[in-house]
Scaffold this motif. Sequence first.
Motif, PDB file in Angstrom:
ATOM      1  N   TRP A 253      22.292  55.445  97.154  1.00  0.00           N
ATOM      2  CA  TRP A 253      23.122  54.502  97.924  1.00  0.00           C
ATOM      3  C   TRP A 253      24.484  55.087  98.272  1.00  0.00           C
ATOM      4  O   TRP A 253      24.944  54.964  99.417  1.00  0.00           O
ATOM      5  CB  TRP A 253      23.292  53.219  97.116  1.00  0.00           C
ATOM      6  CG  TRP A 253      24.246  52.229  97.706  1.00  0.00           C
ATOM      7  CD1 TRP A 253      23.992  51.320  98.690  1.00  0.00           C
ATOM      8  CD2 TRP A 253      25.630  52.044  97.336  1.00  0.00           C
ATOM      9  NE1 TRP A 253      25.120  50.580  98.959  1.00  0.00           N
ATOM     10  CE2 TRP A 253      26.138  51.003  98.143  1.00  0.00           C
ATOM     11  CE3 TRP A 253      26.468  52.651  96.410  1.00  0.00           C
ATOM     12  CZ2 TRP A 253      27.464  50.554  98.035  1.00  0.00           C
ATOM     13  CZ3 TRP A 253      27.783  52.219  96.301  1.00  0.00           C
ATOM     14  CH2 TRP A 253      28.267  51.187  97.111  1.00  0.00           C
ATOM     15  N   GLN A 256      24.155  57.647 101.062  1.00  0.00           N
ATOM     16  CA  GLN A 256      23.823  57.038 102.346  1.00  0.00           C
ATOM     17  C   GLN A 256      24.971  56.198 102.892  1.00  0.00           C
ATOM     18  O   GLN A 256      25.190  56.136 104.100  1.00  0.00           O
ATOM     19  CB  GLN A 256      22.559  56.191 102.201  1.00  0.00           C
ATOM     20  CG  GLN A 256      21.320  57.009 101.893  1.00  0.00           C
ATOM     21  CD  GLN A 256      20.083  56.158 101.646  1.00  0.00           C
ATOM     22  OE1 GLN A 256      20.190  54.967 101.320  1.00  0.00           O
ATOM     23  NE2 GLN A 256      18.913  56.764 101.794  1.00  0.00           N
ATOM     24  N   THR A 287      17.127  61.343  99.911  1.00  0.00           N
ATOM     25  CA  THR A 287      18.054  61.562 101.027  1.00  0.00           C
ATOM     26  C   THR A 287      17.552  62.649 101.970  1.00  0.00           C
ATOM     27  O   THR A 287      18.125  62.863 103.035  1.00  0.00           O
ATOM     28  CB  THR A 287      19.456  61.957 100.514  1.00  0.00           C
ATOM     29  OG1 THR A 287      19.371  63.177  99.756  1.00  0.00           O
ATOM     30  CG2 THR A 287      20.040  60.853  99.651  1.00  0.00           C
TER      31      THR A 287
END
Length: 555
Positions: A253, A256, A287
Amino acid sequence: MNKLYDSLKDLLPFGAKPWSSPSLERMDYGPTGNNAAMIQFFTWNSCADGSSWWKHFEEHIPRLSAMGFTRVWLPPPNKDGHPQGRGYGAYDLWDLGEFDQRGATRTRWGTRDEFVQACIVAKNHGVEVIIDAVLGHKVGADRAEKCMAVEVHPDNRMKKIGPRKEIEAYTSFEFPGRGDKYSSLKWNHNHFSGVDYDRSTRKRGIYYIEGPRRKFWSDHVDKENGNYDYLLGADIDHRQPDVRDDMLSWGVWILQTTGASGFRFDAIKHYDRRFLKEFLRKTRKETGNDKLLAIAEAWTTDYSRLSPYIRDFEGQMAFFDVPLHYNLHEASKPNSDPDLRKILRNSILEKRPGDAVTFVDNHDTQIGQTLESWVHKSFKVQSYALILLHGHGFPCVFYGDLFPNEECYDAETAAQLEQLLGFRKLYAYGDTTEYFNYRNCIGFVRSGTNDRTGCAVVIRSSAAKSVVIYLLSVSVLKIKSLRQKSQAKSTTYYGEEIKMRVGSQANYRDLLGDPREVAVSPDGWGVFPCRVGRVSVWVATSEGEPSDYFGILPS
């Protein structure tokens, strides 16, 4: 078959795995063919009055890019247990300055939107952000709760010094400001393996907390103090499935959300190594960035204690070269007379250069900090010249040495450091040949490449502990004879001059003020003077005027 081989390797004792290829060859830390560099963009007490640190960073991004920085290590962006905490007392990793928690919405550094915006601007200028990940502990619990624990000896955490008893530990993290946004996990004592305070007795100590899936501290941590699982606050137990799931999700998270391209892992001697390997695998896979930059802080002066970590991570992690930092610190002490032949002794740069992230100082080594080991001004520029102009390792420059601040700034040092960064961009290319032959005078030559100019560096000290560094172009140029110099006396013990083979004939001049000119003989050897207490940068006379070099450096 490969999975079976990997499984068998994991059964080997810590540090017994075969050496893998170097980590820096596997990771992306800057454009191929250029001299990539990183900057740690904060000091311990950094604070932008009247604004935010993230905005301050954003304003300086064009300058950082011009100076050649390709990566920037920023302070932990997460909410701290204290409103002005630096982020190392991690309260909520998911709160980047978005929620009203622990007395403030923004962090010490600014708001979530300011942070994300700065990351975007940096990427647009070719400067990628490195996230400082604090994954070993939490601080600032919302309330205390009762749990069963046993006190252990602070110098030997495997030794119990008290009976099993009920304590009140600050281990309840409910995140009332954030609620369930981003993550629904509420932390309690089952998620932690230790604390340092019992509220019921108001006693400080180190308490091991009994809990599921554990019999004692993790076996997969450093063995300092018997077992170094515990560092501070509420120690996270990475063996708990919901803990792992939450932190692994956060890793993906944060990348991103910010567009960051890597992690600096804080204090990994206290992490369960199995969890950290899983973290790296997951973030790289999810990712789609298998070259994700990962740098570990494993703070020890002893390379023999770092070596098992480097082997165990099998090229998936680079390491800050703490032993080299201490070599520089010792050489810088007032009235010392360092043996420069040993300046790289037992450093990662010497033993495993492809795994070395080199640095001179950082926020922990500042005067007054827990790990104080400041490199004195008299050897600071020389130290930076070594890590910036040497052909190996990935250098990291400290904000405190380059930008004005109230803690450790020296204008003269900063000006010379900025010049060295410019010279790194222009001249520090090619293979490295070392001339570490004399106690007070050492050197190394960069050979250059087909389209890049090389250099040669000389480091000189004396009883007064002065060092001089010379950078020389080694491109093929017209020359003058060195008949008188080629017959000059050999390098003395005190390093008044040093003879090195740069591989081509040329005349050289010093960009930093030495009025003399040095010629190289037809067979490529030159004898270079060493000015006491000065850094001199020598280039071939045909390489242009000083303005050509300094013009790349913004004011």
